[in-house]
Write an enzyme that holds these catalytic residues in place. Sequence first.
Site, short mmCIF file in Angstrom:
data_model
loop_
_atom_site.label_atom_id
_atom_site.label_comp_id
_atom_site.label_asym_id
_atom_site.label_seq_id
_atom_site.Cartn_x
_atom_site.Cartn_y
_atom_site.Cartn_z
CB SER A 51 -0.93 -0.04 1.21
OG SER A 51 -0.12 -0.21 2.43
CG ASP A 342 -4.62 5.05 7.09
OD1 ASP A 342 -3.40 4.55 7.28
OD2 ASP A 342 -5.28 4.57 6.03
CG HIS A 345 -1.49 3.26 4.76
ND1 HIS A 345 -2.43 2.75 5.41
CD2 HIS A 345 -0.87 2.44 4.11
CE1 HIS A 345 -2.82 1.56 4.89
NE2 HIS A 345 -1.53 1.26 4.15
#
Length: 380
Positions: A51, A342, A345
């Site tokens: 990610s 978040d 991340h």
Amino acid sequence: MARPNFVSLLFFLHALLVFTSTCCFGLSKSQQHSEKPHHRHGVAFLIFGDSYLDAGNNNYINTSTLDQANFRPYGEIYFKFPTGRFSDGRLMSDFIAEYAHRPLIPPFLQPGFHQYSGGANFASSGAGALVETFQGSVIDLKTQLRNYKKVETWFRHKLGDAEAKMTLSRAVYLFNIGTNDYMSPFLIDSPIFKSHSHSEYVGMVIGNLTTIIQEIYAGGGRKFGFINLPRLGCLPGLRIIKPENNGSCLEEVSSLARLHNQALFKVLRKLGSQLKGFKYSLYDLNHSLRQRTRHPSKYGYKEGKSACCGTGQFRGVFSCGGKRIVKEFELCQNPNEYVFWDSFHLTEKVYCQLAHEMWSGEGDSKPLGLYNLKDLFRDL
């Protein structure tokens, strides 16, 4: 906080209009765009991992919202809509592409994307080097390689074998992988983790990555960029795993990341001595992120431990956007004041700063190899 003066206000308004300087507050324009490398036009940029690099491949697979970011408020600061990137805006690979005068590299699975001259992004949020990591919900590294082989075949059909081999040898291959292999055993049941020692488990992760590198090398790839792992136990989402720790970093997972970094350094040095023409850059994300979480104000942040988006202590509950298991979430007013976007991340501003260091070799974190990414985009 002091009220900004007129010059600062003008700078802020100007920053809203320019492409890269929107996020790298504290870096001069010359620092952000440093010296332009020679002959980089036509260099393909091929991106693998999780990610931290996924530009939206998980939008197009059958998975859950735990591994997707195609809903608001993801993407709102820069793109003004969710793209599938796990951030408020762009990722490290987006900035690297811009520094290399490439367009944003599309996700390989994006419908209608069939022209790979500039490269392709194969990364998948939640992916690991091990097939077993979040199996069935992500595109693991081995499958990412299979997708890359399709691009390799496209180059050979388009250019012929000789020119395709030259093109692939000039391409830059960027990897960020391992985070999910080490986090997942602390989030879900992992029989493979339980049945091996920590050193054996790390060896399997590094072994799978090494196999992928060797296969790309065998097909012509020569220039590779790697990113090591941060102290994973200090991510907001892992600080809250054990309430009895009172918000301390989860040392068990950080120790795995530390073993991984040591093993990655050694295997890359070994490949560099064994494989003719193999060139690599190894970026020390571990050091850079640790500095920003410990000394956020030095880098232009107010908050280095809590996330901008989420809920609970440190906003470590992975609820940003309200589309996951927990629906409640809080959103900060200004993501540029936060290191973490978040629970797991980073914000676009952080990604921009990290990309600058990866590209130029400047800043607190020096490359752990002979080259930075700017070097690799040159014709060495």
